[in-house]
Write a protein that holds these residues in place. Structure first.
Motif, PDB file in Angstrom:
ATOM      1  N   ALA A 163       0.832  -1.259  -0.060  1.00 20.58           N
ATOM      2  CA  ALA A 163      -0.111  -0.173  -0.148  1.00 20.58           C
ATOM      3  C   ALA A 163       0.726   1.046   0.006  1.00 20.58           C
ATOM      4  O   ALA A 163       1.917   1.298   0.814  1.00 20.58           O
ATOM      5  CB  ALA A 163      -0.917  -0.112   1.061  1.00 20.58           C
ATOM      6  N   GLN A 164       0.611   2.118  -0.858  1.00 17.91           N
ATOM      7  CA  GLN A 164       1.334   3.522  -0.943  1.00 17.91           C
ATOM      8  C   GLN A 164       0.559   4.760  -1.194  1.00 17.91           C
ATOM      9  O   GLN A 164      -0.645   4.457  -1.730  1.00 17.91           O
ATOM     10  CB  GLN A 164       2.570   3.265  -1.961  1.00 17.91           C
ATOM     11  N   GLY A 165       0.941   5.642  -1.028  1.00 22.19           N
ATOM     12  CA  GLY A 165       0.421   7.115  -1.396  1.00 22.19           C
ATOM     13  C   GLY A 165       1.145   8.213  -1.200  1.00 22.19           C
ATOM     14  O   GLY A 165       2.189   8.231  -0.065  1.00 22.19           O
ATOM     15  N   GLY A 166       1.058   9.378  -1.725  1.00 15.28           N
ATOM     16  CA  GLY A 166       1.926  10.538  -1.826  1.00 15.28           C
ATOM     17  C   GLY A 166       1.234  11.653  -0.842  1.00 15.28           C
ATOM     18  O   GLY A 166      -0.144  11.154  -0.457  1.00 15.28           O
ATOM     19  N   ALA A 167       1.787  12.442  -0.455  1.00 18.47           N
ATOM     20  CA  ALA A 167       1.257  13.493   0.569  1.00 18.47           C
ATOM     21  C   ALA A 167       0.702  14.413  -0.467  1.00 18.47           C
ATOM     22  O   ALA A 167       0.977  14.916  -1.353  1.00 18.47           O
ATOM     23  CB  ALA A 167       2.416  14.168   1.389  1.00 18.47           C
TER      24      ALA A 167
END
Length: 699
Positions: free
Chosen positions: A193-197
């Motif tokens: 799982a990943q995501g940017g700010a």
């Protein structure tokens, strides 16, 4: 170089080096149109320079180019790096066998003499013993491999350095689910799982977890592994950047141990029948966390800080008969230890404080506290593979406090001088709590220290060709594991640290013909730490008077057309004992080291659609002991892979299939150096396959 004449492989290497330089110069002057070349930034040498201008043998490997793999071992990614010998033991209880320019080849398990880092956090214990088992390939972004004199900037046990970096979360939140399977009931499930700010001061994230299970290629080589890795990144308004990393690994692995030559040739999959009764195995649990912070104060000054802490627990059952343990000094057939470790690294960098200069000053601190116990591996009924009576109980502590300086001065437009200085000091203490009749107090302590200077002079011959010459003093202390046993079964405080003088000359080119590197090197070592034999599963070590390692390396990679790329490398190393060491003849080859290695690959790797690749790896014969009494034969293996990547809006699907050892070569993957029972050989897998599918959804 030494006055001894180098043989034909070295001559061919120098011929290839000359051809590479000539080709590079021709490419620059013969081209009618300028070619825009990518800038490859390098962090490992701490010089803030591009790959072409870094005065060291350093290589950057992108994980995205190695995704058609099951994703368990570093051998799947680190292919074709000159000077790096990375062997898969087919034994998850003993980790990979890794050496650089011959440093670390003595290790019968784990990694010695090479510094390992994950996102700037040490994966090498403060005593110099490292492991690759906590490196998560699912979230890996790239790896930098630093060899030669410049690696001494990392202090103790830095015959080379391998720095891995996890991806930083970016863009939309997404989740990836993957499954891979293969020969010997290999099975791996992972989720990422990943995501940017969305705004400044909010963290981006990358979280990965996987479970791996296999029956193993050989008898009694099954393994299960759980690995989780998380990385949070803050890019703050004041320009500073913070990374917080948490890593956990849990491994249970059976140990098939080695075979004699006759046993390997009879049946490479077997475990020696006599050893089955011992149920040799290892359980490993490790949890680690770390924080890195960097902040530019202004255009000239920048601060960096790193702090980490972790715990590692190991229980290992060995194949030691009860009759051997009747010796009152014997530590038993079960190793059980728990380590708490922590450290920090503080660094300041100043740019242009003087014209065309860069200065770095830092202080590194590491500490480790180990509770080590030993037990009999049998019970009152004579059954093996169980934890019996206590036979060893001690507390071992270690710490180091290393100040270091580094400077770079571009004193002429095409000339740069780099220099470094590190004071490396290591302090050991062991307190024995197992004191019985016939087994006295083995407590003791010792201190090791060394000043490690380094220097490199580089010349930008043209805009696309550079050359350098470098020197550094190296230093390597024995690990606690290597000190754990001696001739009288107590701590071996008689082991001395190794000290080396390392020289290198290299040339690099980056132009329309691709990226070229060539290097010639020499290392002279005093008091080298070498194997003194492995008897009944217990490794012992001693110091050699002098050893010599010299050789040459070549590498080339190029994008041939669109997404079609190729890579090739060659390594030559002459590693031998060069002094009067008891029981070892001067001129004998250092075991565990291949004199020649070669690698070539061809890959079609577009971002989407069909992809495929093939690679060929050659490894020269490897001697098994100091007497050079036998050797694992040379071999050549071929691997092939194919896959397909489909993208549509917020969905991505990746599939792959691969075959390793395509022509079913029967070969030895690694050797157990100086094994006292003559079971030197660890057979490699024959023709084997894997396939996988992953689905990613962005939100």
């Amino acid at each position: 170089m030494t006055s001894k004449a180098l043989n034909l492989p070295m001559q061919m290497t120098l011929l290839g080096l000359t051809a590479s330089i000539c080709q590079s110069l021709y490419a620059e002057t013969g081209s009618t149109e300028p070619v825009l070349l990518p800038v490859i930034k390098i962090e490992a040498a701490r010089t803030d320079t591009a790959w072409l201008n870094t005065p060291a043998s350093v290589y950057r490997i992108e994980q995205k180019n190695h995704q058609n793999n099951i994703g368990v071992n570093l051998t799947e990614t680190l292919k074709g790096v000159p000077g790096l010998q990375l062997n898969n033991r087919e034994n998850y209880a003993q980790d990979l066998q890794l050496s650089m320019r011959g440093y670390g080849a003595r290790s019968t398990f784990g990694v010695r003499g090479i510094r390992l880092y994950v996102d700037g956090i040490p994966a090498t214990m403060p005593d110099g013993q490292g492991q690759t088992s906590n490196i998560d390939l699912s979230s890996l972004d790239h790896i930098e491999v630093l060899g030669g004199p410049f690696s001494s900037l990392y202090g103790n046990s830095s015959g080379g350095a391998i720095l891995t970096s996890t991806k930083q979360g970016e863009g939309k939140d997404s989740i990836e689910l993957g499954y891979s399977g293969g020969s010997h009931n290999k099975s791996r499930v992972d989720v990422v799982a990943q995501g940017g700010a969305d705004t400044a001061n909010e963290p981006s994230y990358m979280v990965s977890s996987s479970y791996f299970d296999t029956d193993g290629y050989r008898e009694h080589s099954a393994a299960q592994k759980v690995l989780s890795n998380a990385k949070l990144t803050w890019d703050l308004d004041d320009g500073s950047k913070v990374n917080w990393i948490v890593n956990h690994v849990d491994i249970h692995a059976d140990d098939p141990q080695g075979l004699t030559r006759a046993q390997w040739q009879e049946n490479p999959k077997q475990q020696v029948p006599f050893l089955k009764q011992f149920d040799v195995r290892k359980d490993i649990t490790q949890t680690q966390t770390g924080l890195t912070w960097s902040k530019p104060l202004n255009d000239q000054n920048e601060l960096y800080a790193m702090a980490y802490a972790g715990q590692r627990d190991v229980v290992q059952y060995q194949s030691i008969p009860s009759s051997t343990q009747a010796n009152l000094r014997h530590a038993g057939g079960v190793i059980d230890f728990s380590r708490d470790y922590y450290g920090t690294d503080l660094r300041w960098t100043g740019k242009e404080l003087l014209p065309n200069t860069r200065f770095t000053a830092g202080l590194a601190f590491d500490s480790m506290d180990e509770d080590r116990k030993g037990y009999e591996n049998f019970d009152a009924g004579g059954n093996y593979g169980v934890k019996g009576n206590l036979r060893r109980d001690e507390n071992n502590t270690l710490w180091n406090l290393d100040p270091y300086l580094q400077a770079s001065w571009n004193f002429l437009p095409a000339w740069t001088l780099d220099a470094g200085l590190r004071y490396s000091n290591v302090h050991y203490e062991s307190k024995d709590h197992y004191i019985k009749a016939g087994n006295g107090d083995d407590s003791g302590k010792t201190d090791y220290d060394k000043v490690l200077p380094s220097a490199a002079l580089s010349w930008a011959i043209t805009a696309n060709v550079s050359s350098y010459i470098s020197y550094a003093k190296g230093f390597e202390t024995p690990t606690f594991t290597e000190m754990a046993y001696s001739a009288n079964d107590g701590m071996n405080f008689n082991l001395l640290p190794a000290s080396s003088d390392n020289y290198e000359w290299g040339v690099k080119a980056q132009n329309a013909w691709g990226n070229f590197t060539a290097a010639v090197f020499q290392s002279k070592t005093q008091n080298d730490i070498v194997s003194a034999g492995t008897i009944d599963g217990r490794a012992t070590f001693k110091n050699a008077d002098r050893t010599l390692r010299e050789g040459a390396e070549l590498s080339w990679n190029k994008t041939l057309w669109r997404d079609l790329s190729t890579q090739a490398s060659y390594s030559y190393i002459n590693a031998e004992f060069d002094g009067n060491t008891a029981g070892i003849q001067s001129g004998a080859k250092i075991p565990g080291i291949a004199k020649n290695q070669a690698f070539a690959s061809l890959g079609w790797q577009p971002e989407t659609g069909f992809n495929a690749g093939v690679d060929v790896r050659y490894m020269d014969k490897v001697y098994v002991d100091d007497a050079n009494s036998d050797a694992a034969p040379s071999y050549t293996v071929v691997s092939a892979n194919a896959g397909y990547v489909w993208k549509q809006a917020d969905w991505k699907v990746r599939t792959y299939v691969r075959a390793d050892n395509l022509f079913d070569e029967n070969y030895v993957g690694s050797v157990i150096v100086n094994d006292g029972n003559g079971r030197f050989f660890e057979p490699a897998d024959g023709l084997n396959w894997s396939a996988g599918l992953s689905i990613t959804k962005a939100f």
